[in-house]
Enzyme design. Structure first.
Site, PDB file in Angstrom:
ATOM      1  N   ARG A  25       0.820  -1.226   0.000  1.00 44.72           N
ATOM      2  CA  ARG A  25       0.000   0.000   0.000  1.00 44.72           C
ATOM      3  C   ARG A  25       0.846   1.265   0.000  1.00 44.72           C
ATOM      4  O   ARG A  25       0.387   2.323  -0.393  1.00 44.72           O
ATOM      5  CB  ARG A  25      -0.904   0.038   1.239  1.00 44.72           C
ATOM      6  N   GLU A  75       6.933   7.312  11.816  1.00 45.07           N
ATOM      7  CA  GLU A  75       6.877   8.400  12.796  1.00 45.07           C
ATOM      8  C   GLU A  75       8.106   9.265  12.534  1.00 45.07           C
ATOM      9  O   GLU A  75       9.208   8.928  12.950  1.00 45.07           O
ATOM     10  CB  GLU A  75       6.928   7.858  14.223  1.00 45.07           C
ATOM     11  N   GLN A 104       7.449  25.278  16.449  1.00 46.59           N
ATOM     12  CA  GLN A 104       6.861  25.730  15.179  1.00 46.59           C
ATOM     13  C   GLN A 104       7.295  24.795  14.064  1.00 46.59           C
ATOM     14  O   GLN A 104       8.435  24.329  14.055  1.00 46.59           O
ATOM     15  CB  GLN A 104       7.336  27.152  14.897  1.00 46.59           C
ATOM     16  N   ASP A 105       6.388  24.528  13.125  1.00 46.62           N
ATOM     17  CA  ASP A 105       6.705  23.785  11.903  1.00 46.62           C
ATOM     18  C   ASP A 105       6.638  24.741  10.727  1.00 46.62           C
ATOM     19  O   ASP A 105       5.739  25.582  10.656  1.00 46.62           O
ATOM     20  CB  ASP A 105       5.692  22.660  11.665  1.00 46.62           C
ATOM     21  N   ASN A 106       7.584  24.593   9.799  1.00 48.98           N
ATOM     22  CA  ASN A 106       7.642  25.425   8.595  1.00 48.98           C
ATOM     23  C   ASN A 106       7.732  24.520   7.369  1.00 48.98           C
ATOM     24  O   ASN A 106       8.306  23.433   7.442  1.00 48.98           O
ATOM     25  CB  ASN A 106       8.875  26.331   8.615  1.00 48.98           C
ATOM     26  N   HIS A 154      21.009  31.372   6.920  1.00 49.01           N
ATOM     27  CA  HIS A 154      20.154  32.085   7.858  1.00 49.01           C
ATOM     28  C   HIS A 154      20.368  31.612   9.297  1.00 49.01           C
ATOM     29  O   HIS A 154      20.714  30.457   9.525  1.00 49.01           O
ATOM     30  CB  HIS A 154      18.679  31.876   7.516  1.00 49.01           C
ATOM     31  N   HIS A 179      22.265  28.323   8.676  1.00 51.44           N
ATOM     32  CA  HIS A 179      21.695  27.212   7.924  1.00 51.44           C
ATOM     33  C   HIS A 179      21.262  27.665   6.539  1.00 51.44           C
ATOM     34  O   HIS A 179      20.748  28.771   6.376  1.00 51.44           O
ATOM     35  CB  HIS A 179      20.477  26.657   8.693  1.00 51.44           C
ATOM     36  N   TYR A 213      10.392  21.708   8.086  1.00 56.97           N
ATOM     37  CA  TYR A 213      11.317  21.714   9.223  1.00 56.97           C
ATOM     38  C   TYR A 213      10.667  22.260  10.485  1.00 56.97           C
ATOM     39  O   TYR A 213       9.807  23.106  10.458  1.00 56.97           O
ATOM     40  CB  TYR A 213      12.605  22.465   8.894  1.00 56.97           C
ATOM     41  N   ASP A 224      16.142  38.057  12.910  1.00 59.07           N
ATOM     42  CA  ASP A 224      16.510  37.325  11.700  1.00 59.07           C
ATOM     43  C   ASP A 224      17.825  37.867  11.146  1.00 59.07           C
ATOM     44  O   ASP A 224      17.987  39.081  11.000  1.00 59.07           O
ATOM     45  CB  ASP A 224      15.386  37.483  10.670  1.00 59.07           C
TER      46      ASP A 224
END
Length: 189
Positions: A24, A29, A47-49, A63, A120, A133, A144
């Site tokens: 399938r 995970e 936070q997820d981006n 960055h 990064h 990420y 920033d």
């Protein structure tokens, strides 16, 4: 069970989650707090981006965010592939100004952990690449920062094959590492 491998700069890690497949498809995970803690990674993610790059050779970086919004990053690729780069910007570190890179791809199903104190960036190696990420601090425009992707003192070997990278205006004018203020030191990390 996670497979965790330190790269040439030991604080930067390659992480491979288990993948269970059948006719399938597969299940994995990609992040499990307990499994990561068992592997020694106890970072509280906040936070997820997700980013999408249409063109091959899109370069995002280098960055970082200054304290108190410094970010650890856990990067994986949902579609396509990237060369992911981490540059040690911890003044006083034996690897200050050195870089390490890892090809991260949907096919390899690997991730890279880039800790605080590192700039990064990544270069897409194919068109229509999607990167996902986690970060350990929210985005703060006031904190920033960036470093030139082609800083000759750092000397990242981007696999451009003579092509010019697709850059944002911000990345085009980022300063050289030697022209940035000291925000990370090895003794405070």
């Amino acid at each position: 069970m996670l497979e965790v491998t330190p790269l040439a700069i030991a604080e930067v890690l390659e992480i491979k989650p288990r993948k269970f497949g059948d006719d399938r498809g597969f299940f994995s995970e990609t992040f499990n707090q307990e499994r990561f803690a068992e592997a020694g990674v106890t970072i509280p993610w906040v936070q997820d981006n997700q980013s999408f790059s249409a063109a091959k050779h899109t370069l995002r970086g280098l960055h970082y965010q200054a304290p108190p919004f410094a970010q650890d990053k856990l990067v994986r690729v949902l579609k396509g592939s990237i060369l992911d780069v981490a540059v040690d910007i911890r003044h006083g570190s034996p690897t200050f100004g050195k870089w390490v890179a890892l090809e991260v791809s949907a096919a390899k199903f690997n991730q890279i952990l880039v800790p605080k104190g590192f700039a990064h960036g990544f270069l897409t190696l194919e068109p229509d690449t999607e990167v996902f990420y986690k970060v350990s601090a929210p985005y703060s425009g006031q904190h920033d920062r960036g470093i030139r992707w082609d800083d000759p003192e750092i000397g990242v070997e981007w696999p451009l094959g003579g092509a010019q990278p697709v850059l944002s205006d911000k990345d085009r004018v980022a300063p050289l590492l030697n022209d940035t203020p000291v925000v990370f030191t090895a003794d405070t990390m």
